[in-house]
Design a protein around this motif. Sequence first.
Motif, PDB file in Angstrom:
ATOM      1  N   ASP A  87      51.987  75.052  37.723  1.00 11.01           N
ATOM      2  CA  ASP A  87      52.110  74.740  36.295  1.00 11.01           C
ATOM      3  C   ASP A  87      53.597  74.726  35.937  1.00 11.01           C
ATOM      4  OD1 ASP A  87      51.901  74.372  33.603  1.00 11.01           O
ATOM      5  OD2 ASP A  87      51.154  76.382  33.156  1.00 11.01           O
ATOM      6  N   PRO A  88      54.176  73.574  35.615  1.00  9.00           N
ATOM      7  CA  PRO A  88      55.619  73.498  35.325  1.00  9.00           C
ATOM      8  C   PRO A  88      56.074  74.435  34.212  1.00  9.00           C
ATOM      9  CG  PRO A  88      54.700  71.298  35.590  1.00  9.00           C
ATOM     10  CD  PRO A  88      53.542  72.252  35.566  1.00  9.00           C
ATOM     11  N   LYS A  89      55.276  74.607  33.167  1.00  4.00           N
ATOM     12  CA  LYS A  89      55.674  75.481  32.060  1.00  4.00           C
ATOM     13  C   LYS A  89      55.755  76.943  32.514  1.00  4.00           C
ATOM     14  CE  LYS A  89      53.945  72.593  28.268  1.00  4.00           C
ATOM     15  NZ  LYS A  89      53.049  72.540  27.088  1.00  4.00           N
ATOM     16  N   THR A  90      54.795  77.368  33.313  1.00  2.00           N
ATOM     17  CA  THR A  90      54.832  78.729  33.837  1.00  2.00           C
ATOM     18  C   THR A  90      56.045  78.938  34.732  1.00  2.00           C
ATOM     19  OG1 THR A  90      52.412  78.833  33.790  1.00  2.00           O
ATOM     20  CG2 THR A  90      53.562  80.459  35.159  1.00  2.00           C
ATOM     21  N   ALA A  91      56.324  77.957  35.587  1.00  2.00           N
ATOM     22  CA  ALA A  91      57.481  78.046  36.479  1.00  2.00           C
ATOM     23  C   ALA A  91      58.780  78.113  35.687  1.00  2.00           C
ATOM     24  CB  ALA A  91      57.498  76.855  37.430  1.00  2.00           C
ATOM     25  N   GLN A  92      58.890  77.336  34.615  1.00  2.00           N
ATOM     26  CA  GLN A  92      60.103  77.346  33.785  1.00  2.00           C
ATOM     27  C   GLN A  92      60.274  78.694  33.095  1.00  2.00           C
ATOM     28  OE1 GLN A  92      59.745  73.979  31.170  1.00  2.00           O
ATOM     29  NE2 GLN A  92      59.975  72.487  32.821  1.00  2.00           N
ATOM     30  N   THR A  93      59.181  79.293  32.643  1.00  2.00           N
ATOM     31  CA  THR A  93      59.254  80.603  31.994  1.00  2.00           C
ATOM     32  C   THR A  93      59.730  81.669  32.979  1.00  2.00           C
ATOM     33  OG1 THR A  93      57.445  80.002  30.499  1.00  2.00           O
ATOM     34  CG2 THR A  93      57.962  82.338  30.719  1.00  2.00           C
ATOM     35  N   ILE A  94      59.155  81.657  34.172  1.00  3.41           N
ATOM     36  CA  ILE A  94      59.571  82.620  35.203  1.00  3.41           C
ATOM     37  C   ILE A  94      61.034  82.418  35.559  1.00  3.41           C
ATOM     38  CG2 ILE A  94      59.191  83.400  37.573  1.00  3.41           C
ATOM     39  CD1 ILE A  94      56.255  82.559  37.250  1.00  3.41           C
ATOM     40  N   ALA A  95      61.441  81.151  35.713  1.00  3.27           N
ATOM     41  CA  ALA A  95      62.835  80.849  36.072  1.00  3.27           C
ATOM     42  C   ALA A  95      63.796  81.358  35.003  1.00  3.27           C
ATOM     43  CB  ALA A  95      63.009  79.344  36.258  1.00  3.27           C
ATOM     44  N   THR A  96      63.448  81.189  33.730  1.00  2.00           N
ATOM     45  CA  THR A  96      64.312  81.652  32.645  1.00  2.00           C
ATOM     46  C   THR A  96      64.519  83.158  32.698  1.00  2.00           C
ATOM     47  OG1 THR A  96      63.569  79.841  31.218  1.00  2.00           O
ATOM     48  CG2 THR A  96      64.604  81.724  30.146  1.00  2.00           C
ATOM     49  N   VAL A  97      63.432  83.897  32.880  1.00  4.11           N
ATOM     50  CA  VAL A  97      63.514  85.360  32.934  1.00  4.11           C
ATOM     51  C   VAL A  97      64.344  85.813  34.136  1.00  4.11           C
ATOM     52  CG1 VAL A  97      62.190  87.490  33.199  1.00  4.11           C
ATOM     53  CG2 VAL A  97      61.336  85.664  31.712  1.00  4.11           C
ATOM     54  N   VAL A  98      64.063  85.230  35.296  1.00  5.21           N
ATOM     55  CA  VAL A  98      64.760  85.644  36.523  1.00  5.21           C
ATOM     56  C   VAL A  98      66.234  85.310  36.455  1.00  5.21           C
ATOM     57  CG1 VAL A  98      64.932  85.264  39.010  1.00  5.21           C
ATOM     58  CG2 VAL A  98      62.691  85.499  37.948  1.00  5.21           C
ATOM     59  N   PHE A  99      66.578  84.109  36.011  1.00  2.53           N
ATOM     60  CA  PHE A  99      67.982  83.709  35.956  1.00  2.53           C
ATOM     61  C   PHE A  99      68.773  84.517  34.937  1.00  2.53           C
ATOM     62  CE2 PHE A  99      66.693  79.756  38.165  1.00  2.53           C
ATOM     63  CZ  PHE A  99      67.675  79.745  39.147  1.00  2.53           C
ATOM     64  N   LEU A 100      68.154  84.842  33.807  1.00  2.00           N
ATOM     65  CA  LEU A 100      68.829  85.687  32.826  1.00  2.00           C
ATOM     66  C   LEU A 100      69.102  87.074  33.399  1.00  2.00           C
ATOM     67  CD1 LEU A 100      67.076  84.820  29.425  1.00  2.00           C
ATOM     68  CD2 LEU A 100      69.465  84.434  30.049  1.00  2.00           C
ATOM     69  N   ALA A 101      68.126  87.633  34.084  1.00  2.00           N
ATOM     70  CA  ALA A 101      68.319  88.947  34.713  1.00  2.00           C
ATOM     71  C   ALA A 101      69.408  88.876  35.777  1.00  2.00           C
ATOM     72  CB  ALA A 101      67.006  89.426  35.328  1.00  2.00           C
ATOM     73  N   GLN A 102      69.442  87.786  36.528  1.00  2.00           N
ATOM     74  CA  GLN A 102      70.459  87.613  37.567  1.00  2.00           C
ATOM     75  C   GLN A 102      71.857  87.536  36.954  1.00  2.00           C
ATOM     76  OE1 GLN A 102      70.226  86.531  41.137  1.00  2.00           O
ATOM     77  NE2 GLN A 102      68.105  87.126  41.289  1.00  2.00           N
ATOM     78  N   MET A 103      71.999  86.775  35.881  1.00  2.00           N
ATOM     79  CA  MET A 103      73.317  86.603  35.262  1.00  2.00           C
ATOM     80  C   MET A 103      73.795  87.875  34.567  1.00  2.00           C
ATOM     81  SD  MET A 103      73.389  82.693  33.788  1.00  2.00           S
ATOM     82  CE  MET A 103      71.817  82.761  32.933  1.00  2.00           C
ATOM     83  N   LEU A 104      72.881  88.583  33.907  1.00  2.70           N
ATOM     84  CA  LEU A 104      73.264  89.792  33.174  1.00  2.70           C
ATOM     85  C   LEU A 104      73.692  90.924  34.096  1.00  2.70           C
ATOM     86  CD1 LEU A 104      70.566  89.850  30.347  1.00  2.70           C
ATOM     87  CD2 LEU A 104      73.002  89.361  30.107  1.00  2.70           C
ATOM     88  N   THR A 105      73.187  90.938  35.322  1.00  2.00           N
ATOM     89  CA  THR A 105      73.532  92.009  36.251  1.00  2.00           C
ATOM     90  C   THR A 105      74.613  91.598  37.249  1.00  2.00           C
ATOM     91  OG1 THR A 105      71.709  91.334  37.710  1.00  2.00           O
ATOM     92  CG2 THR A 105      71.257  93.074  36.102  1.00  2.00           C
ATOM     93  N   ALA A 106      75.142  90.382  37.126  1.00  2.00           N
ATOM     94  CA  ALA A 106      76.129  89.892  38.096  1.00  2.00           C
ATOM     95  C   ALA A 106      77.531  90.439  37.846  1.00  2.00           C
ATOM     96  CB  ALA A 106      76.165  88.371  38.083  1.00  2.00           C
ATOM     97  N   GLY A 107      77.758  91.011  36.647  1.00  2.00           N
ATOM     98  CA  GLY A 107      79.067  91.569  36.336  1.00  2.00           C
ATOM     99  C   GLY A 107      79.950  90.659  35.522  1.00  2.00           C
ATOM    100  N   TYR A 108      79.433  89.495  35.122  1.00  2.00           N
ATOM    101  CA  TYR A 108      80.236  88.557  34.332  1.00  2.00           C
ATOM    102  C   TYR A 108      80.103  88.848  32.839  1.00  2.00           C
ATOM    103  CZ  TYR A 108      82.068  84.180  32.468  1.00  2.00           C
ATOM    104  OH  TYR A 108      82.782  83.245  31.761  1.00  2.00           O
ATOM    105  N   PHE A 109      78.883  88.943  32.349  1.00  2.00           N
ATOM    106  CA  PHE A 109      78.670  89.200  30.927  1.00  2.00           C
ATOM    107  C   PHE A 109      78.682  90.698  30.620  1.00  2.00           C
ATOM    108  CE2 PHE A 109      76.518  85.065  31.548  1.00  2.00           C
ATOM    109  CZ  PHE A 109      77.211  84.331  30.611  1.00  2.00           C
ATOM    110  N   VAL A 110      78.113  91.493  31.504  1.00  2.00           N
ATOM    111  CA  VAL A 110      78.009  92.934  31.300  1.00  2.00           C
ATOM    112  C   VAL A 110      78.615  93.631  32.508  1.00  2.00           C
ATOM    113  CG1 VAL A 110      76.457  94.871  30.904  1.00  2.00           C
ATOM    114  CG2 VAL A 110      75.882  92.620  29.978  1.00  2.00           C
ATOM    115  N   THR A 111      79.548  94.548  32.269  1.00  2.00           N
ATOM    116  CA  THR A 111      80.192  95.262  33.374  1.00  2.00           C
ATOM    117  C   THR A 111      79.645  96.673  33.549  1.00  2.00           C
ATOM    118  OG1 THR A 111      81.984  95.967  31.886  1.00  2.00           O
ATOM    119  CG2 THR A 111      82.336  93.955  33.167  1.00  2.00           C
ATOM    120  N   THR A 112      79.125  97.251  32.475  1.00  2.00           N
ATOM    121  CA  THR A 112      78.561  98.604  32.557  1.00  2.00           C
ATOM    122  C   THR A 112      77.040  98.510  32.483  1.00  2.00           C
ATOM    123  OG1 THR A 112      80.524  99.496  31.446  1.00  2.00           O
ATOM    124  CG2 THR A 112      78.581 100.903  31.571  1.00  2.00           C
ATOM    125  N   ILE A 113      76.387  98.790  33.585  1.00  2.00           N
ATOM    126  CA  ILE A 113      74.939  98.662  33.690  1.00  2.00           C
ATOM    127  C   ILE A 113      74.326 100.040  33.897  1.00  2.00           C
ATOM    128  CG2 ILE A 113      73.049  97.558  34.951  1.00  2.00           C
ATOM    129  CD1 ILE A 113      75.009  95.464  35.906  1.00  2.00           C
TER     130      ILE A 113
END
Length: 216
Positions: A87-113
């Motif tokens: 289901d493309p919509k389900t895949a897009q929802t999962i991708a959004t959540v995963v990519f946001l979590a990946q970016m927020l913990t990468a150290g670019y936007f947030v340094t203190t986790i």
Amino acid sequence: TFPEERKMLLKERASGMYRLSAFYFARLASDIPMEFSIPLIFIILIYFMGGLRVDSGVYFFQNWFAVMLVTAVCQAFGLLLGCISMDPKTAQTIATVVFLAQMLTAGYFVTTIPVWIAWLRYVSFFFYGFGLILHIEYKGRTIYECVATDSCTQLDPGSPENNPQCSPESLQRALHLIQDPNDHKWVPINVCVLIGFVVLLQLLVYVFLRKKTARI
């Protein structure tokens, strides 16, 4: 992609036109031009606009290589989601959540986790890509911190190495980075981990694609 191609794949495999491995490797080969061209266009547009180092053309191609690695990981992850969820919509929802979590913990936007989720940075491919690009841009460079002695003094950091108001500063300490951009040991680690992500995700793509067509 795979949800849209699934009916065609099932029909053509049922008629014995090709093996699943042939479809899989043809699909990978068709993505190669895109994986080379899109990062190149991105780097051409951003590199000089962002004022990245131009003292050697090597840095341009190193940035291109780093962006290509991250693009290859993202592309492989997208294919995996397309295999897991038809289901493309389900895949897009999962991708959004995963990519946001990946970016927020990468150290670019947030340094203190918080400690209880700090481990997520080590499974974030953006963390390794960000560290690789930081090394390319700042290796061998001296970063200065300039502080005016009083509020009436005009601060001119044009030549910080000759300015008594400026002192060398560690980029790792200033930005609270896990990786030190001047530490060369992180380069092979970042490259190998990103390549490992690509290989692992592509293998999982094949496994899930095989399961989805197991009844053939």
